[in-house]
Write a protein that holds these residues in place. Structure first.
Motif, PDB file in Angstrom:
ATOM      1  N   THR A 100       0.680  -1.292  -0.077  1.00 50.16           N
ATOM      2  CA  THR A 100      -0.038  -0.120   0.017  1.00 50.16           C
ATOM      3  C   THR A 100       0.845   1.292  -0.157  1.00 50.16           C
ATOM      4  OG1 THR A 100      -0.092   0.287   2.410  1.00 50.16           O
ATOM      5  CG2 THR A 100      -1.698  -1.205   1.432  1.00 50.16           C
ATOM      6  N   ASP A 101       0.305   2.345  -0.293  1.00 45.88           N
ATOM      7  CA  ASP A 101       1.159   3.680  -0.249  1.00 45.88           C
ATOM      8  C   ASP A 101       1.545   4.006   1.120  1.00 45.88           C
ATOM      9  OD1 ASP A 101       0.765   4.196  -3.035  1.00 45.88           O
ATOM     10  OD2 ASP A 101      -1.168   5.365  -2.667  1.00 45.88           O
ATOM     11  N   GLN A 103       2.625   1.804   3.514  1.00 47.83           N
ATOM     12  CA  GLN A 103       3.648   0.995   3.573  1.00 47.83           C
ATOM     13  C   GLN A 103       4.832   1.085   2.872  1.00 47.83           C
ATOM     14  OE1 GLN A 103       1.493  -2.786   2.302  1.00 47.83           O
ATOM     15  NE2 GLN A 103       1.179  -3.850   4.509  1.00 47.83           N
ATOM     16  N   SER A 216      -8.950  -1.208  10.213  1.00 49.31           N
ATOM     17  CA  SER A 216      -9.431  -2.042   9.123  1.00 49.31           C
ATOM     18  C   SER A 216     -10.806  -2.945   9.344  1.00 49.31           C
ATOM     19  CB  SER A 216      -8.462  -2.703   8.338  1.00 49.31           C
ATOM     20  OG  SER A 216      -8.720  -3.488   7.276  1.00 49.31           O
ATOM     21  N   HIS A 224      -8.101  -7.745   0.708  1.00 47.15           N
ATOM     22  CA  HIS A 224      -6.552  -7.210   0.285  1.00 47.15           C
ATOM     23  C   HIS A 224      -5.704  -8.356   0.247  1.00 47.15           C
ATOM     24  CE1 HIS A 224      -2.986  -4.838   1.016  1.00 47.15           C
ATOM     25  NE2 HIS A 224      -2.660  -5.598   2.161  1.00 47.15           N
ATOM     26  N   GLU A 228      -3.569  -9.224  -3.094  1.00 46.88           N
ATOM     27  CA  GLU A 228      -2.154  -9.140  -2.999  1.00 46.88           C
ATOM     28  C   GLU A 228      -1.422 -10.626  -3.572  1.00 46.88           C
ATOM     29  OE1 GLU A 228       0.081  -6.682   0.624  1.00 46.88           O
ATOM     30  OE2 GLU A 228      -0.918  -8.657   1.170  1.00 46.88           O
ATOM     31  N   ALA A 266      -8.541  -1.539  -6.843  1.00 41.49           N
ATOM     32  CA  ALA A 266      -7.509  -1.451  -5.875  1.00 41.49           C
ATOM     33  C   ALA A 266      -6.029  -0.957  -6.772  1.00 41.49           C
ATOM     34  CB  ALA A 266      -7.006  -2.953  -5.286  1.00 41.49           C
ATOM     35  N   TYR A 267      -5.932  -1.357  -7.832  1.00 42.20           N
ATOM     36  CA  TYR A 267      -4.578  -1.124  -8.411  1.00 42.20           C
ATOM     37  C   TYR A 267      -4.777  -0.065  -9.827  1.00 42.20           C
ATOM     38  CZ  TYR A 267      -3.237  -4.997  -5.425  1.00 42.20           C
ATOM     39  OH  TYR A 267      -3.171  -5.795  -4.353  1.00 42.20           O
TER      40      TYR A 267
END
Length: 292
Positions: A100-101, A103, A216, A224, A228, A266-267
Motif C-alpha cells: 500500500t502507499d 507501507q 481496517s 486485501h 495481494e 485496488a490497483y
C-alpha cells in the motif's frame, strides 16, 4: 586544494530494475528527484564499501557498508561520504511491489538497517546480482528482478510487524493467529468473518473490534490479502499461460468478473493489463523506457 573528482557512475538493467553503481572518493553525493521518470519508483541503496551520513529532509542518519536504505527517488536526498566508497542504487517500479502507499512511505522513512529476518538475505543477493548484471539472459533477469521485489515487499511487511507492540500480549498474539489463519485459507470461498471467529473461538463482534483497532475490517483484510497474492501470481514470469479466471478461483474469488472489478478498484488497471506489463521482457514492443 583541488576538489575531489566526480564519482564514476555505471548504469545497467536487471529485468525491470535499473541499477546505478557509483564509486568515488570522500564527497557529498546528491541524488536529485527523478522528475522525468515514466512511473512512480522506489529506490533501494546499498554501500559495499565506505561510510556516509544519509540526509532525507531534516533527518540525518549514519549509513554504513552492508546497510540497506530506502528512499523515494521523487524526493531529493544527500549522502555525505566520509571516505572512498562504492554505492549501488537500485530503482524499481512501485507497481512491482504488493504494498500500500502507507507501507511504501513507512519503508522509505526507515533508518539504514542490516538486521532483521530479510536484510541479511537480500544484502548478499544484491551484491552478487549487481556484480554480474549484464551476464543474465533476459528471462532470467526478469525472474531475479521479481525476487528482489519480493524481498523488498517482505522488508516493508517486516517493518510493520516489528513496530511498537500494542498493550496486551494475548491480544497481539490473537491478531497474528487470525492473520495466519486467513493466509492459510485464502483459497476457500467460504472464508468469512464468521468462519474466522469460529476457528479462533471468539465472537464475530470481538473479531470486528480487533480489526477496528488496526484501522481496517476483517472483510477488507481478507480481500486485501487475496488481491495481494493474485497480483503476485500474475506478476510472475510464465503467468501468461494461466488465465485470469484460474487465478481468481485459486485465491477464493467468487467469479472472474468480481475479481477483475476488485483488482481494478485496488490497483487502477485490469488484472490482464497488470500481467502483460509486469511480465513483458525488456526490449519487447510496448516496454516503457527510462533513463535509469
Amino acid at each position: 586544494m583541488r576538489p575531489a573528482p566526480a564519482p564514476a557512475t555505471t548504469r545497467t538493467a536487471l529485468g525491470f530494475l535499473q541499477v546505478s553503481t557509483i564509486r568515488g572518493a570522500a564527497r557529498s553525493y546528491v541524488c536529485e528527484p527523478d522528475d522525468d521518470a515514466a512511473e512512480p519508483r522506489l529506490l533501494l541503496g546499498l554501500h559495499t564499501s565506505g561510510e556516509a551520513t544519509l540526509i532525507r529532509g531534516d533527518a540525518a542518519e549514519p549509513c554504513r557498508a552492508g546497510e540497506l536504505f530506502v528512499c523515494d527517488p521523487a524526493e531529493r536526498f544527500t549522502l555525505h561520504e566520509s571516505e572512498a566508497f562504492e554505492l549501488h542504487l537500485v530503482r524499481m517500479p512501485r507497481r512491482a511491489l504488493t504494498l500500500t502507499d502507507a507501507q511504501t512511505r513507512a519503508l522509505g522513512r526507515r533508518a539504514p538497517f542490516a538486521g532483521g529476518a530479510v536484510a541479511p538475505l537480500l544484502v548478499p543477493l544484491l551484491r552478487e546480482l549487481v556484480g554480474v548484471t549484464p551476464g543474465y539472459l533476459p528471462r532470467t533477469a526478469l525472474h531475479l528482478a521479481g525476487g528482489v521485489a519480493e524481498f523488498v515487499t517482505l522488508l516493508a511487511l517486516e517493518e510493520v510487524d516489528s513496530g511498537p507492540r500494542e498493550r496486551g500480549q494475548d491480544r497481539q498474539d490473537l491478531v497474528r493467529r487470525i492473520r495466519s489463519h486467513v493466509d492459510a485459507h485464502l483459497w476457500d470461498r467460504e472464508l468469512s468473518p464468521a468462519s474466522v471467529a469460529a476457528a479462533q473461538h471468539i465472537s464475530v463482534r470481538y473479531l470486528h473490534r480487533l480489526f477496528e483497532s488496526h484501522g481496517s475490517t476483517i472483510g477488507r483484510w481478507i480481500q486485501h490479502r487475496r488481491l495481494e497474492e493474485a497480483r503476485r501470481e500474475l506478476g510472475r514470469p510464465g503467468s501468461r499461460d494461466i488465465t485470469v479466471a484460474a487465478v481468481a478461483r485459486r485465491w477464493g474469488f467468487a467469479s472472474a468478473t468480481h475479481f477483475s472489478r476488485s483488482f481494478r478498484a485496488a490497483y487502477g488497471v485490469p488484472p490482464s493489463a497488470w500481467r502483460d506489463d509486469r511480465t513483458r521482457l525488456p526490449g519487447s514492443p510496448g516496454t516503457p523506457t527510462t533513463d535509469g
